[in-house]
Design a protein around this motif. Structure first.
Motif, PDB file in Angstrom:
ATOM      1  N   SER A   1      50.075 -18.313  42.646  1.00  0.00           N
ATOM      2  CA  SER A   1      49.445 -19.497  42.056  1.00  0.00           C
ATOM      3  C   SER A   1      50.036 -19.795  40.677  1.00  0.00           C
ATOM      4  O   SER A   1      50.345 -20.949  40.370  1.00  0.00           O
ATOM      5  CB  SER A   1      47.940 -19.294  41.922  1.00  0.00           C
ATOM      6  OG  SER A   1      47.359 -19.203  43.185  1.00  0.00           O
ATOM      7  N   VAL A   2      50.188 -18.764  39.853  1.00  0.00           N
ATOM      8  CA  VAL A   2      50.758 -18.972  38.514  1.00  0.00           C
ATOM      9  C   VAL A   2      52.181 -19.498  38.650  1.00  0.00           C
ATOM     10  O   VAL A   2      52.584 -20.455  37.991  1.00  0.00           O
ATOM     11  CB  VAL A   2      50.752 -17.664  37.698  1.00  0.00           C
ATOM     12  CG1 VAL A   2      51.368 -17.892  36.331  1.00  0.00           C
ATOM     13  CG2 VAL A   2      49.350 -17.133  37.555  1.00  0.00           C
ATOM     14  N   TRP A   3      52.919 -18.865  39.547  1.00  0.00           N
ATOM     15  CA  TRP A   3      54.325 -19.216  39.751  1.00  0.00           C
ATOM     16  C   TRP A   3      54.470 -20.688  40.145  1.00  0.00           C
ATOM     17  O   TRP A   3      55.318 -21.410  39.650  1.00  0.00           O
ATOM     18  CB  TRP A   3      54.906 -18.308  40.828  1.00  0.00           C
ATOM     19  CG  TRP A   3      56.379 -18.419  40.962  1.00  0.00           C
ATOM     20  CD1 TRP A   3      57.066 -19.040  41.955  1.00  0.00           C
ATOM     21  CD2 TRP A   3      57.351 -17.907  40.046  1.00  0.00           C
ATOM     22  NE1 TRP A   3      58.410 -18.944  41.723  1.00  0.00           N
ATOM     23  CE2 TRP A   3      58.611 -18.260  40.554  1.00  0.00           C
ATOM     24  CE3 TRP A   3      57.281 -17.200  38.854  1.00  0.00           C
ATOM     25  CZ2 TRP A   3      59.792 -17.924  39.912  1.00  0.00           C
ATOM     26  CZ3 TRP A   3      58.461 -16.866  38.213  1.00  0.00           C
ATOM     27  CH2 TRP A   3      59.695 -17.219  38.747  1.00  0.00           C
ATOM     28  N   MET A   4      53.605 -21.138  41.033  1.00  0.00           N
ATOM     29  CA  MET A   4      53.680 -22.510  41.542  1.00  0.00           C
ATOM     30  C   MET A   4      53.149 -23.491  40.492  1.00  0.00           C
ATOM     31  O   MET A   4      53.721 -24.561  40.284  1.00  0.00           O
ATOM     32  CB  MET A   4      52.837 -22.577  42.812  1.00  0.00           C
ATOM     33  CG  MET A   4      52.969 -23.866  43.585  1.00  0.00           C
ATOM     34  SD  MET A   4      52.197 -23.623  45.218  1.00  0.00           S
ATOM     35  CE  MET A   4      52.038 -25.329  45.723  1.00  0.00           C
ATOM     36  N   LEU A   5      52.064 -23.107  39.828  1.00  0.00           N
ATOM     37  CA  LEU A   5      51.392 -24.028  38.917  1.00  0.00           C
ATOM     38  C   LEU A   5      52.224 -24.305  37.674  1.00  0.00           C
ATOM     39  O   LEU A   5      52.163 -25.394  37.105  1.00  0.00           O
ATOM     40  CB  LEU A   5      50.041 -23.419  38.522  1.00  0.00           C
ATOM     41  CG  LEU A   5      48.944 -24.364  38.032  1.00  0.00           C
ATOM     42  CD1 LEU A   5      48.787 -25.540  38.970  1.00  0.00           C
ATOM     43  CD2 LEU A   5      47.634 -23.600  37.928  1.00  0.00           C
ATOM     44  N   ARG A   6      53.020 -23.326  37.270  1.00  0.00           N
ATOM     45  CA  ARG A   6      53.747 -23.512  36.021  1.00  0.00           C
ATOM     46  C   ARG A   6      54.750 -24.655  36.136  1.00  0.00           C
ATOM     47  O   ARG A   6      55.001 -25.359  35.162  1.00  0.00           O
ATOM     48  CB  ARG A   6      54.391 -22.190  35.595  1.00  0.00           C
ATOM     49  CG  ARG A   6      55.809 -22.022  35.906  1.00  0.00           C
ATOM     50  CD  ARG A   6      56.217 -20.618  36.121  1.00  0.00           C
ATOM     51  NE  ARG A   6      57.206 -20.628  37.154  1.00  0.00           N
ATOM     52  CZ  ARG A   6      58.514 -20.775  36.922  1.00  0.00           C
ATOM     53  NH1 ARG A   6      58.972 -20.822  35.707  1.00  0.00           N
ATOM     54  NH2 ARG A   6      59.368 -20.840  37.919  1.00  0.00           N
ATOM     55  N   THR A   7      55.277 -24.884  37.340  1.00  0.00           N
ATOM     56  CA  THR A   7      56.205 -26.017  37.482  1.00  0.00           C
ATOM     57  C   THR A   7      55.463 -27.348  37.328  1.00  0.00           C
ATOM     58  O   THR A   7      56.006 -28.312  36.833  1.00  0.00           O
ATOM     59  CB  THR A   7      56.912 -25.997  38.859  1.00  0.00           C
ATOM     60  OG1 THR A   7      55.915 -25.984  39.870  1.00  0.00           O
ATOM     61  CG2 THR A   7      57.801 -24.794  39.018  1.00  0.00           C
ATOM     62  N   PHE A   8      54.197 -27.372  37.754  1.00  0.00           N
ATOM     63  CA  PHE A   8      53.428 -28.605  37.598  1.00  0.00           C
ATOM     64  C   PHE A   8      53.101 -28.865  36.130  1.00  0.00           C
ATOM     65  O   PHE A   8      53.146 -29.996  35.667  1.00  0.00           O
ATOM     66  CB  PHE A   8      52.128 -28.539  38.406  1.00  0.00           C
ATOM     67  CG  PHE A   8      52.341 -28.590  39.882  1.00  0.00           C
ATOM     68  CD1 PHE A   8      52.771 -29.758  40.486  1.00  0.00           C
ATOM     69  CD2 PHE A   8      52.128 -27.473  40.673  1.00  0.00           C
ATOM     70  CE1 PHE A   8      52.978 -29.813  41.848  1.00  0.00           C
ATOM     71  CE2 PHE A   8      52.340 -27.514  42.033  1.00  0.00           C
ATOM     72  CZ  PHE A   8      52.764 -28.678  42.632  1.00  0.00           C
ATOM     73  N   VAL A   9      52.759 -27.790  35.402  1.00  0.00           N
ATOM     74  CA  VAL A   9      52.460 -27.956  33.974  1.00  0.00           C
ATOM     75  C   VAL A   9      53.723 -28.396  33.237  1.00  0.00           C
ATOM     76  O   VAL A   9      53.690 -29.315  32.414  1.00  0.00           O
ATOM     77  CB  VAL A   9      51.907 -26.652  33.364  1.00  0.00           C
ATOM     78  CG1 VAL A   9      51.631 -26.823  31.886  1.00  0.00           C
ATOM     79  CG2 VAL A   9      50.630 -26.230  34.078  1.00  0.00           C
ATOM     80  N   ALA A  10      54.843 -27.763  33.583  1.00  0.00           N
ATOM     81  CA  ALA A  10      56.094 -28.094  32.898  1.00  0.00           C
ATOM     82  C   ALA A  10      56.520 -29.529  33.168  1.00  0.00           C
ATOM     83  O   ALA A  10      57.219 -30.148  32.364  1.00  0.00           O
ATOM     84  CB  ALA A  10      57.191 -27.125  33.327  1.00  0.00           C
ATOM     85  N   ALA A  11      56.067 -30.098  34.305  1.00  0.00           N
ATOM     86  CA  ALA A  11      56.479 -31.448  34.673  1.00  0.00           C
ATOM     87  C   ALA A  11      55.750 -32.519  33.871  1.00  0.00           C
ATOM     88  O   ALA A  11      56.171 -33.673  33.842  1.00  0.00           O
ATOM     89  CB  ALA A  11      56.254 -31.676  36.167  1.00  0.00           C
ATOM     90  N   VAL A  12      54.661 -32.169  33.209  1.00  0.00           N
ATOM     91  CA  VAL A  12      53.943 -33.159  32.397  1.00  0.00           C
ATOM     92  C   VAL A  12      54.716 -33.341  31.095  1.00  0.00           C
ATOM     93  O   VAL A  12      54.968 -32.378  30.385  1.00  0.00           O
ATOM     94  CB  VAL A  12      52.509 -32.677  32.091  1.00  0.00           C
ATOM     95  CG1 VAL A  12      51.804 -33.644  31.165  1.00  0.00           C
ATOM     96  CG2 VAL A  12      51.735 -32.504  33.378  1.00  0.00           C
ATOM     97  N   PRO A  13      55.115 -34.591  30.772  1.00  0.00           N
ATOM     98  CA  PRO A  13      55.922 -34.790  29.561  1.00  0.00           C
ATOM     99  C   PRO A  13      55.166 -34.360  28.308  1.00  0.00           C
ATOM    100  O   PRO A  13      54.004 -34.702  28.127  1.00  0.00           O
ATOM    101  CB  PRO A  13      56.175 -36.300  29.537  1.00  0.00           C
ATOM    102  CG  PRO A  13      55.635 -36.852  30.792  1.00  0.00           C
ATOM    103  CD  PRO A  13      54.811 -35.825  31.470  1.00  0.00           C
ATOM    104  N   LYS A  14      55.858 -33.609  27.464  1.00  0.00           N
ATOM    105  CA  LYS A  14      55.210 -33.114  26.238  1.00  0.00           C
ATOM    106  C   LYS A  14      54.856 -34.249  25.296  1.00  0.00           C
ATOM    107  O   LYS A  14      53.936 -34.149  24.493  1.00  0.00           O
ATOM    108  CB  LYS A  14      56.160 -32.171  25.517  1.00  0.00           C
ATOM    109  CG  LYS A  14      56.301 -30.843  26.188  1.00  0.00           C
ATOM    110  CD  LYS A  14      56.970 -29.870  25.255  1.00  0.00           C
ATOM    111  CE  LYS A  14      57.457 -28.649  25.998  1.00  0.00           C
ATOM    112  NZ  LYS A  14      58.757 -28.877  26.658  1.00  0.00           N
ATOM    113  N   GLU A  15      55.608 -35.376  25.402  1.00  0.00           N
ATOM    114  CA  GLU A  15      55.378 -36.491  24.483  1.00  0.00           C
ATOM    115  C   GLU A  15      53.937 -36.972  24.545  1.00  0.00           C
ATOM    116  O   GLU A  15      53.363 -37.395  23.560  1.00  0.00           O
ATOM    117  CB  GLU A  15      56.313 -37.669  24.812  1.00  0.00           C
ATOM    118  CG  GLU A  15      57.779 -37.421  24.474  1.00  0.00           C
ATOM    119  CD  GLU A  15      58.450 -36.452  25.440  1.00  0.00           C
ATOM    120  OE1 GLU A  15      57.911 -36.230  26.556  1.00  0.00           O
ATOM    121  OE2 GLU A  15      59.509 -35.893  25.092  1.00  0.00           O
TER     122      GLU A  15
END
Lengths: 283, 338
Positions: free
Chosen positions: A160-174
């Motif tokens: 779950s962590v492994w998969m979810l981190r790509t979703f979090v990273a995909a949200v633009p930091k701006e």
């Protein structure tokens, strides 16, 4: 043969192969459902009866009313639901925190943590069975659904962590920076900006974890003894090893267990592939 | 990605100048450097308590005698250190060689067949028209979604001796052909799940059926990322389908195949649920055991010997970790963890 004719022949061959693959994949599932709705005289026969000639709900009704291993199948569906939902709800919170940490922060040991995640994902859960069985017994959780909830959190968390981190990273930091500049605090930024954008990914990850927990068999076999606490996979084994198998009832029960997974599966299928082979497929 | 400052680092030198006062006050209360670690605490606790600690415990147990006398209700004995006795017992047992053979041969056959068939289906999905392709993808999804317990039950039913559809289909073969190929014409009542070889035959069928869709869909996803110009160029140069696959598709998808091979190996090496149910639970013939089932039976079937079970599980884990290191290296190399 003219080129167009040859081309058309190639098309026909390809489509035939496609249909053959489709049938190979679907037939066993169809056969399970068809058997669940056949009366016994159509089940226990050496003839081929392609579909229920005289469709009946007797088996479905039987697994609900007379039940399996002493309880209505409702009980097992409910137990499975409690275990899977419990594991998913707690697991999702823990996974979201950890995924935010690795996707949004740079810190020492970040790489080490990710490698740790990969490695623990690969430990065969069957190998942890014995020590976890003893631990669960020591904690007084043997034969309790709570024990299975805890185990399933552990089994699903690394992925779950492994998969979810790509979703979090995909949200633009701006976006978060904008909220930050507007004076939103860290907590507000998380709940108002990051969380809504990660929510679809969180749902996909949770569904995956749900399926894993719903299907889990080895621990349900070892940690549960009282049939009142059986989950669905454990209840199905009640039929195995009996002298004469009640195929109608077992197919009805299997169908009932498979339906939720199938529905969820169609929802997350795309993301599951990208999650499992993450890093290998580019673009 | 690593260079841009993130909101999370708000407490660093640049942040206090940017935001209102109260935030500066808040970040002072909680050192921003500590935040990622705090977020990781619950996850690390779960991993440490439920995955790493048991792993250590299992290692410890494999050097101990942990049997009935340690579990009886009245004055249980403490676990006794017995050195490498458990491992010696494992290696000396004739079950070790049969179950190791079953584990390895099954994994090799199942992985090869899953990969070859899955890849072919993936290529087929890519070649088909859009509608037909979706039709096949959705169909394979049905096999993929079936829970392992139900997989075992479905195939057990199809291979049933009396009313199974497989025996019915084999009876359809013309007698002379059936006689020539299998040495028999009448299949009615043929039991498939009694002896080791045919149990594993059914297991291979069930596992390949359930796992080829994942391979096919992954290969399809990979194929879609390959620019079609490459294939056009190959066609212009007169390359055939086989040559195109080995010269273009395979090299480009090599990383995908590497991961798929390793994942399939891991899944098939430790197969438990399907084998356990197909072969009839703990009553299955002992020479049909693989390492997972053998470990389970030694540890939980009376007379329970958990130390011996743990030693078998250690052997399985070591084999799996060796295979896994390839996967971990592949992922680490692809810069995904940096």
């Amino acid at each position: 043969m003219s080129p167009t004719a040859r081309k058309r022949l190639g098309r026909v061959a390809l489509n035939t192969a496609g249909v053959a693959v489709f049938l190979f994949a679907v037939f066993p599932v169809y056969w399970m459902v068809a058997t669940a709705f056949k009366p016994n005289n159509e089940i226990f026969t050496t003839d081929f009866i392609p579909f229920p000639l005289d469709p009946t709900f007797e088996h479905v009704e039987r697994v609900f009313t007379r039940g399996v291993a002493g309880h209505s199948i409702w009980r097992y569906l409910l137990n499975s639901m409690i275990v899977s939902l419990g594991a998913v709800l707690v697991g999702a919170v823990i996974a979201l925190l950890a995924a935010t940490a690795v996707a949004r922060f740079r810190f020492r040991f970040r790489t080490s943590f990710l490698i740790l995640l990969l490695i623990v994902q690969m430990i065969p859960s069957e190998a942890l069975l014995i020590p976890l069985f003893l631990m669960v017994r020591r904690l007084g959780l043997y034969d309790q659904l709570l024990g299975l909830v805890v185990i399933n959190i552990a089994l699903t968390l690394p992925f779950s962590v492994w998969m979810l981190r790509t979703f979090v990273a995909a949200v633009p930091k701006e976006l978060e920076e904008a909220a930050w500049i507007d004076g939103a605090g860290r907590t507000a930024t998380f709940w108002k900006v990051l969380f809504p954008l990660v929510a679809p990914g969180l749902v996909a990850t949770s569904i995956f974890a749900f399926i894993t927990a719903w299907n889990e068999f080895v621990f349900a076999l070892t940690l549960i003894n009282d049939s009142g606490n059986f989950t669905m996979p454990r209840a199905l084994t009640f039929f195995i090893g009996q002298r004469s198998t009640d195929w109608g009832a077992i197919m009805a029960a299997s169908t009932l267990m498979t339906i939720p997974v199938m529905v969820f599966f169609l929802l997350v299928q795309r993301r599951m592939v990208s999650g499992l082979v993450a890093g290998a497929v580019k673009g | 990605m690593a260079q841009t400052p993130t909101i999370a680092r708000g407490g660093n030198s640049s942040a206090p100048a940017r935001g209102p006062r109260n935030r500066a006050a808040r970040t002072r209360r909680l050192s921003p450097r500590a935040i990622p670690y705090l977020l990781l605490v619950p996850c690390l606790l779960v991993i440490a308590a439920l995955l790493l600690y048991p792993l250590v415990q299992m290692l410890q147990m494999s050097f101990q005698e942990v049997g009935l006398r340690q579990f009886r209700a009245r004055n249980p004995l403490p676990a006794e250190f017995v050195g490498v006795d458990n491992f010696r017992q494992v290696l000396e047992s004739e079950l070790f060689w049969t179950s190791l053979r079953n584990t390895v041969l099954f994994a090799l056959v199942a992985v090869t067949m899953t990969l070859v068939f899955g890849t072919l289906v993936g290529l087929l999905m890519h070649k088909l028209g859009p509608k037909m392709s979706i039709f096949v993808v959705v169909g394979t999804m049905a096999a993929w979604a079936v829970p392992p317990t139900a997989q075992a039950i479905i195939w057990k039913w199809q291979f049933d001796a009396d009313a199974g559809i497989v025996n019915w289909a084999l009876n359809l073969l013309p007698d002379w052909l059936s006689q020539a190929v299998f040495g028999r014409a009448d299949w009615t009542g043929q039991p498939w799940l009694n002896d080791t070889l045919s149990i594993y035959f059914v297991l291979v069928v069930a596992v390949v059926w359930a796992s080829f869709p994942f391979i096919a869909v992954s290969v399809l996803a990979g194929l879609k990322s390959i620019p079609s110009e490459l294939y056009e160029a190959a066609r212009v140069d007169g390359a055939g389908a086989v040559r195109t696959f080995w010269k273009i598709t395979f090299p480009l998808l090599r990383p995908v195949f590497a991961v798929l091979v390793v994942l399939s190996m891991i899944w098939d090496f430790k197969v438990f649920t399907q084998l356990f149910l197909l072969a009839g639970g703990t009553n299955m013939p002992r020479d049909a055991f693989n390492l997972s089932v053998w470990s389970y039976v030694e540890a939980f079937n009376p007379p329970a010997d958990m130390g011996l079970g743990a030693a078998i599980a250690i052997v399985l884990t070591v084999i799996l970790l060796l295979i896994t290191s390839v996967y971990v290296r592949q992922i680490v190399k692809s810069e995904d963890v940096r």
